[in-house]
Design an enzyme around this catalytic site. Structure first.
Site, PDB file in Angstrom:
ATOM      1  N   LYS A  54       0.840  -1.206   0.000  1.00 29.34           N
ATOM      2  CA  LYS A  54       0.000   0.000   0.000  1.00 29.34           C
ATOM      3  C   LYS A  54       0.874   1.255   0.000  1.00 29.34           C
ATOM      4  CE  LYS A  54      -3.895  -2.291   2.155  1.00 29.34           C
ATOM      5  NZ  LYS A  54      -4.502  -2.793   3.386  1.00 29.34           N
ATOM      6  N   GLN A  98      -4.901  -1.397   9.553  1.00 26.37           N
ATOM      7  CA  GLN A  98      -4.817  -2.739   8.965  1.00 26.37           C
ATOM      8  C   GLN A  98      -5.451  -3.764   9.915  1.00 26.37           C
ATOM      9  OE1 GLN A  98      -3.485  -3.478   5.807  1.00 26.37           O
ATOM     10  NE2 GLN A  98      -4.310  -5.507   6.204  1.00 26.37           N
ATOM     11  N   ASP A 121     -11.357   2.979   4.145  1.00 23.83           N
ATOM     12  CA  ASP A 121     -11.752   1.570   4.075  1.00 23.83           C
ATOM     13  C   ASP A 121     -13.279   1.435   4.034  1.00 23.83           C
ATOM     14  OD1 ASP A 121     -10.062  -0.546   3.751  1.00 23.83           O
ATOM     15  OD2 ASP A 121      -9.448  -0.657   5.850  1.00 23.83           O
TER      16      ASP A 121
END
Ligand code: NAD
Length: 297
Positions: A54, A98, A121
């Site tokens: 990422k 994460q 997200d």
């Protein structure tokens, strides 16, 4: 029938290029550089690989990348304090924590502490509600990637029968909302579904998000259906080597389906590209700019 391969690698490359072009315009015309903060707690090897990837791709499209690697024994309070700092940091337009988090940290509390406008997200309860009611929101990256590939392949999805295997908050449920918003007739199946194969056999679109290697067989697929395989499963071969496979048996399913995503090279690369697209969108919204039109054709 031999299925057309939906190439997520190629498609994500186009999407990243578009993101990068928009970032360039933001930099030159508005003096703004979008920034993405990624927070990793602990040493999970797969998570470390994702976070590295990422960060690398964030920089490649011209954005600023901020990485926070915290030890496994970080307290929930310390993590919340970091998120609060990122929430008020004007250089940070997107925040991603994460998952999975270590067991002593409540993931729901952490996710819901992120500023919903920076929640790239799309897991914050506000974004979940906005998506469910068909309002402008941040959309979870993996289902967004699946939707972009489906729309690119089919054009309109109106009236199609879609079956989703899996009901997780990360993939299955938001995927269902997205397809419902596209006027599909949506069935969500899961581990307690009684007649899974029969349900899948009725579908024009199958999205498999289970996490069970090659569970979906060719006999489950309606001839000509589109099969989107979200699963990422590591299996050991007889010679001891490992390989990645999806939730569907690729070789046999591709003889029945009309179109199929491979694993690797299908949904996976689209997820990070959509994360970058979401960061760009979050940045534009912060400054009152129009959402960029970033669906590649
Ligand atoms: P999850 O474990 O949270 O959910 C799995 C779902 O599958 C559950 O809802 C469960 O009810 C259902 N299920 C389990 N066994 C079943 C069975 N026998 N029949 C029908 N349904 C069954 O997993 P998740 O986070 O949704 O991820 C699913 C898969 O997608 C995993 O392989 C994961 O690694 C992969 N994934 C890939 C990406 C990507 O970027 N490509 C992103 C997220 C997840």
């Amino acid at each position: 029938m031999v299925a057309q391969i939906i190439d997520g690698k190629l498609f994500s490359k186009k999407l990243r290029k578009q993101v990068s072009e928009h970032v360039n315009v933001l930099k030159t015309e508005n003096n703004i550089t979008p920034g993405l903060a990624v927070v990793l707690v602990g040493e999970d090897p797969a998570s470390q690989v994702y976070v590295r990837s990422k960060g690398k791709q964030t920089i490649e499209v011209g954005m600023n990348s901020y990485e926070y690697k915290l030890s496994e024994d970080t307290t929930e309070a310390d993590l919340l304090e970091l998120i609060n700092r990122l929430n008020v940091n004007n250089d940070v337009h997107g925040i991603l924590v994460q998952l999975p988090l270590p067991g002593h940290i409540n993931a729901d509390v952490v996710i819901n502490s992120i500023d919903p406008e920076k929640d790239v997200d799309g897991f914050h309860i506000s974004n979940v509600g906005l998506l469910a009611t068909g309002q402008k929101s941040m959309v979870p990256c993996t289902p967004l990637g699946c939707l972009l590939m489906l729309k690119n392949f089919h054009g309109s999805l109106t009236g199609m029968d879609a079956v989703i295997i899996g009901r997780s908050n990360i993939v299955g449920k938001p995927m269902a909302q997205l397809l419902l918003n596209e006027s599909c007739t949506v069935t969500i199946t899961h581990s307690r579904t009684k007649q899974l194969e029969e349900a899948v056999r009725c579908a024009d679109i199958v999205v498999a998000a289970v996490g069970r290697a090659e569970m979906v067989k060719a006999s489950w697929i309606k001839p000509g259906a589109t099969l989107i395989d979200v699963g990422i499963n590591r299996v050991k071969a007889s010679d001891g080597s490992t390989r990645l496979v999806g939730d569907a048996e690729f070789s046999s399913c591709s003889e029945v389906a009309g179109a199929i995503t491979p694993v690797p090279g299908g949904v996976g690369p689209m997820t990070i590209a959509c994360l970058l697209a979401n960061t760009l969108v979050a940045c534009c919204r912060k400054y009152g700019l129009e959402d960029p039109d970033i669906i590649p054709n």
